[in-house]
Design a protein around this motif. Structure first.
Motif, PDB file in Angstrom:
ATOM      1  N   ARG A   8      -0.154  -7.474  17.101  1.00  0.00           N
ATOM      2  CA  ARG A   8      -0.444  -8.542  16.143  1.00  0.00           C
ATOM      3  C   ARG A   8      -1.800  -8.297  15.476  1.00  0.00           C
ATOM      4  NH1 ARG A   8       2.078 -13.336  16.673  1.00  0.00           N
ATOM      5  NH2 ARG A   8       1.459 -14.849  15.132  1.00  0.00           N
ATOM      6  N   GLU A   9      -2.744  -7.776  16.263  1.00  0.00           N
ATOM      7  CA  GLU A   9      -4.082  -7.520  15.727  1.00  0.00           C
ATOM      8  C   GLU A   9      -4.046  -6.436  14.649  1.00  0.00           C
ATOM      9  OE1 GLU A   9      -3.487  -7.479  19.114  1.00  0.00           O
ATOM     10  OE2 GLU A   9      -4.210  -9.514  19.463  1.00  0.00           O
ATOM     11  N   ASP A  10      -3.231  -5.382  14.882  1.00  0.00           N
ATOM     12  CA  ASP A  10      -3.119  -4.313  13.888  1.00  0.00           C
ATOM     13  C   ASP A  10      -2.553  -4.833  12.574  1.00  0.00           C
ATOM     14  OD1 ASP A  10      -4.135  -2.473  15.646  1.00  0.00           O
ATOM     15  OD2 ASP A  10      -2.179  -1.655  16.234  1.00  0.00           O
ATOM     16  N   LEU A  11      -1.502  -5.639  12.673  1.00  0.00           N
ATOM     17  CA  LEU A  11      -0.906  -6.188  11.457  1.00  0.00           C
ATOM     18  C   LEU A  11      -1.851  -7.167  10.767  1.00  0.00           C
ATOM     19  CD1 LEU A  11       2.803  -6.665  12.532  1.00  0.00           C
ATOM     20  CD2 LEU A  11       1.885  -4.998  10.939  1.00  0.00           C
ATOM     21  N   ALA A  12      -2.569  -7.954  11.554  1.00  0.00           N
ATOM     22  CA  ALA A  12      -3.530  -8.892  10.959  1.00  0.00           C
ATOM     23  C   ALA A  12      -4.647  -8.130  10.255  1.00  0.00           C
ATOM     24  CB  ALA A  12      -4.102  -9.814  12.031  1.00  0.00           C
ATOM     25  N   ALA A  13      -5.114  -7.034  10.859  1.00  0.00           N
ATOM     26  CA  ALA A  13      -6.161  -6.224  10.230  1.00  0.00           C
ATOM     27  C   ALA A  13      -5.646  -5.589   8.942  1.00  0.00           C
ATOM     28  CB  ALA A  13      -6.647  -5.155  11.206  1.00  0.00           C
ATOM     29  N   ALA A  14      -4.409  -5.104   8.964  1.00  0.00           N
ATOM     30  CA  ALA A  14      -3.840  -4.504   7.758  1.00  0.00           C
ATOM     31  C   ALA A  14      -3.695  -5.541   6.650  1.00  0.00           C
ATOM     32  CB  ALA A  14      -2.484  -3.881   8.081  1.00  0.00           C
ATOM     33  N   LEU A  15      -3.294  -6.740   7.020  1.00  0.00           N
ATOM     34  CA  LEU A  15      -3.151  -7.810   6.026  1.00  0.00           C
ATOM     35  C   LEU A  15      -4.515  -8.218   5.470  1.00  0.00           C
ATOM     36  CD1 LEU A  15      -1.202  -9.666   4.586  1.00  0.00           C
ATOM     37  CD2 LEU A  15      -1.412 -11.264   6.461  1.00  0.00           C
ATOM     38  N   ALA A  16      -5.522  -8.263   6.322  1.00  0.00           N
ATOM     39  CA  ALA A  16      -6.879  -8.591   5.847  1.00  0.00           C
ATOM     40  C   ALA A  16      -7.389  -7.510   4.898  1.00  0.00           C
ATOM     41  CB  ALA A  16      -7.824  -8.751   7.034  1.00  0.00           C
ATOM     42  N   ALA A  17      -7.124  -6.255   5.225  1.00  0.00           N
ATOM     43  CA  ALA A  17      -7.536  -5.168   4.338  1.00  0.00           C
ATOM     44  C   ALA A  17      -6.807  -5.250   3.001  1.00  0.00           C
ATOM     45  CB  ALA A  17      -7.265  -3.819   5.008  1.00  0.00           C
ATOM     46  N   ARG A  18      -5.547  -5.611   3.050  1.00  0.00           N
ATOM     47  CA  ARG A  18      -4.771  -5.763   1.814  1.00  0.00           C
ATOM     48  C   ARG A  18      -5.369  -6.857   0.942  1.00  0.00           C
ATOM     49  NH1 ARG A  18      -2.953  -9.406  -1.197  1.00  0.00           N
ATOM     50  NH2 ARG A  18      -1.239  -8.943  -2.530  1.00  0.00           N
ATOM     51  N   ARG A  19      -5.786  -7.943   1.560  1.00  0.00           N
ATOM     52  CA  ARG A  19      -6.394  -9.041   0.792  1.00  0.00           C
ATOM     53  C   ARG A  19      -7.714  -8.610   0.147  1.00  0.00           C
ATOM     54  NH1 ARG A  19      -5.181 -13.360   5.412  1.00  0.00           N
ATOM     55  NH2 ARG A  19      -3.047 -13.868   4.829  1.00  0.00           N
ATOM     56  N   GLU A  20      -8.469  -7.814   0.884  1.00  0.00           N
ATOM     57  CA  GLU A  20      -9.742  -7.351   0.339  1.00  0.00           C
ATOM     58  C   GLU A  20      -9.542  -6.365  -0.804  1.00  0.00           C
ATOM     59  OE1 GLU A  20     -12.329  -5.792   3.340  1.00  0.00           O
ATOM     60  OE2 GLU A  20     -12.215  -7.614   4.546  1.00  0.00           O
ATOM     61  N   LEU A  21      -8.536  -5.504  -0.685  1.00  0.00           N
ATOM     62  CA  LEU A  21      -8.312  -4.489  -1.703  1.00  0.00           C
ATOM     63  C   LEU A  21      -7.649  -5.053  -2.960  1.00  0.00           C
ATOM     64  CD1 LEU A  21      -7.135  -1.579   0.581  1.00  0.00           C
ATOM     65  CD2 LEU A  21      -9.356  -1.817  -0.537  1.00  0.00           C
ATOM     66  N   GLY A  22      -6.921  -6.124  -2.801  1.00  0.00           N
ATOM     67  CA  GLY A  22      -6.286  -6.752  -3.954  1.00  0.00           C
ATOM     68  C   GLY A  22      -4.875  -6.257  -4.185  1.00  0.00           C
ATOM     69  N   PRO A  23      -4.237  -6.798  -5.224  1.00  0.00           N
ATOM     70  CA  PRO A  23      -2.827  -6.495  -5.474  1.00  0.00           C
ATOM     71  C   PRO A  23      -2.556  -5.059  -5.910  1.00  0.00           C
ATOM     72  CG  PRO A  23      -3.709  -7.897  -7.211  1.00  0.00           C
ATOM     73  CD  PRO A  23      -4.763  -7.775  -6.160  1.00  0.00           C
ATOM     74  N   ASP A  24      -3.594  -4.301  -6.293  1.00  0.00           N
ATOM     75  CA  ASP A  24      -3.392  -2.917  -6.715  1.00  0.00           C
ATOM     76  C   ASP A  24      -2.909  -2.033  -5.558  1.00  0.00           C
ATOM     77  OD1 ASP A  24      -4.256  -3.657  -9.222  1.00  0.00           O
ATOM     78  OD2 ASP A  24      -6.336  -3.056  -8.843  1.00  0.00           O
ATOM     79  N   TYR A  25      -3.169  -2.448  -4.324  1.00  0.00           N
ATOM     80  CA  TYR A  25      -2.827  -1.642  -3.158  1.00  0.00           C
ATOM     81  C   TYR A  25      -1.636  -2.197  -2.387  1.00  0.00           C
ATOM     82  CZ  TYR A  25      -7.149   0.825  -4.022  1.00  0.00           C
ATOM     83  OH  TYR A  25      -8.135   1.583  -4.607  1.00  0.00           O
ATOM     84  N   ASP A  26      -0.834  -3.061  -3.016  1.00  0.00           N
ATOM     85  CA  ASP A  26       0.326  -3.644  -2.337  1.00  0.00           C
ATOM     86  C   ASP A  26       1.307  -2.579  -1.870  1.00  0.00           C
ATOM     87  OD1 ASP A  26      -0.585  -6.205  -2.520  1.00  0.00           O
ATOM     88  OD2 ASP A  26       0.730  -6.799  -4.181  1.00  0.00           O
ATOM     89  N   ASP A  27       1.575  -1.586  -2.715  1.00  0.00           N
ATOM     90  CA  ASP A  27       2.525  -0.536  -2.347  1.00  0.00           C
ATOM     91  C   ASP A  27       2.046   0.240  -1.131  1.00  0.00           C
ATOM     92  OD1 ASP A  27       4.277  -1.223  -4.372  1.00  0.00           O
ATOM     93  OD2 ASP A  27       3.391   0.195  -5.799  1.00  0.00           O
ATOM     94  N   ALA A  28       0.760   0.567  -1.082  1.00  0.00           N
ATOM     95  CA  ALA A  28       0.217   1.296   0.065  1.00  0.00           C
ATOM     96  C   ALA A  28       0.311   0.450   1.337  1.00  0.00           C
ATOM     97  CB  ALA A  28      -1.228   1.690  -0.202  1.00  0.00           C
ATOM     98  N   PHE A  29       0.050  -0.839   1.216  1.00  0.00           N
ATOM     99  CA  PHE A  29       0.151  -1.741   2.368  1.00  0.00           C
ATOM    100  C   PHE A  29       1.588  -1.794   2.880  1.00  0.00           C
ATOM    101  CE2 PHE A  29       1.244  -6.057   3.803  1.00  0.00           C
ATOM    102  CZ  PHE A  29       0.510  -6.093   4.970  1.00  0.00           C
ATOM    103  N   LEU A  30       2.529  -1.970   1.973  1.00  0.00           N
ATOM    104  CA  LEU A  30       3.938  -2.028   2.378  1.00  0.00           C
ATOM    105  C   LEU A  30       4.392  -0.714   3.007  1.00  0.00           C
ATOM    106  CD1 LEU A  30       5.491  -4.021  -0.588  1.00  0.00           C
ATOM    107  CD2 LEU A  30       5.097  -4.803   1.736  1.00  0.00           C
ATOM    108  N   ASP A  31       3.969   0.402   2.452  1.00  0.00           N
ATOM    109  CA  ASP A  31       4.336   1.694   3.032  1.00  0.00           C
ATOM    110  C   ASP A  31       3.802   1.825   4.453  1.00  0.00           C
ATOM    111  OD1 ASP A  31       5.685   2.466   0.747  1.00  0.00           O
ATOM    112  OD2 ASP A  31       3.967   3.577  -0.090  1.00  0.00           O
ATOM    113  N   SER A  32       2.586   1.360   4.671  1.00  0.00           N
ATOM    114  CA  SER A  32       1.976   1.423   5.995  1.00  0.00           C
ATOM    115  C   SER A  32       2.757   0.577   7.005  1.00  0.00           C
ATOM    116  CB  SER A  32       0.528   0.953   5.915  1.00  0.00           C
ATOM    117  OG  SER A  32      -0.013   0.791   7.188  1.00  0.00           O
TER     118      SER A  32
END
Length: 113
Positions: A8-32
């Motif tokens: 859960r911590e890994d997914l929460a960290a990935a989601l927090a990073a996605r929020r910081e990076l913004g919508p431009d990195y949505d594809d990279a987040f989903l791929d991860s």
């Protein structure tokens, strides 16, 4: 054999990073996230399904009086409704019905003996 687990911590960290990076990195987040799920799925596919707990059995000799309680409530509701409606009006009717419901809910959630 231990199965790899998505923490859960890994997914929460990935989601927090996605929020910081913004919508431009949505594809990279989903791929991860998809890559992590694909790594985990084969290990779980061969694993047995988790067992569900058995329903609680009634104690020996104990009777289920739920039907009796429901019928008694219906029988009591008739005169109580009439008295409450005549004496107080609509508000009295609502209070009488609320009391009947409260008694039934209390009966349903009574502690086991």
């Amino acid at each position: 054999m231990t199965m790899p687990r998505l923490s859960r911590e890994d997914l929460a960290a990935a989601l927090a990073a996605r929020r910081e990076l913004g919508p431009d990195y949505d594809d990279a987040f989903l791929d991860s996230v998809v890559d992590r799920l694909q790594e985990t799925m084969p290990a779980r596919a061969g694993a047995p399904a988790p067992k569900r707990p058995a329903p609680a059995a009634r104690p020996q000799g104990g009777r289920d009086l739920s039907l009796v309680m429901a019928l008694a409530s219906l029988l009591a509701a008739i005169p109580l409704s009439a008295i409450a409606a005549v004496q107080v009006g609509g508000f009295g009717l609502v209070v009488a019905w609320a009391a009947i419901v409260a008694v039934n809910v209390a009966y349903m959630y009574r502690p086991a003996r």
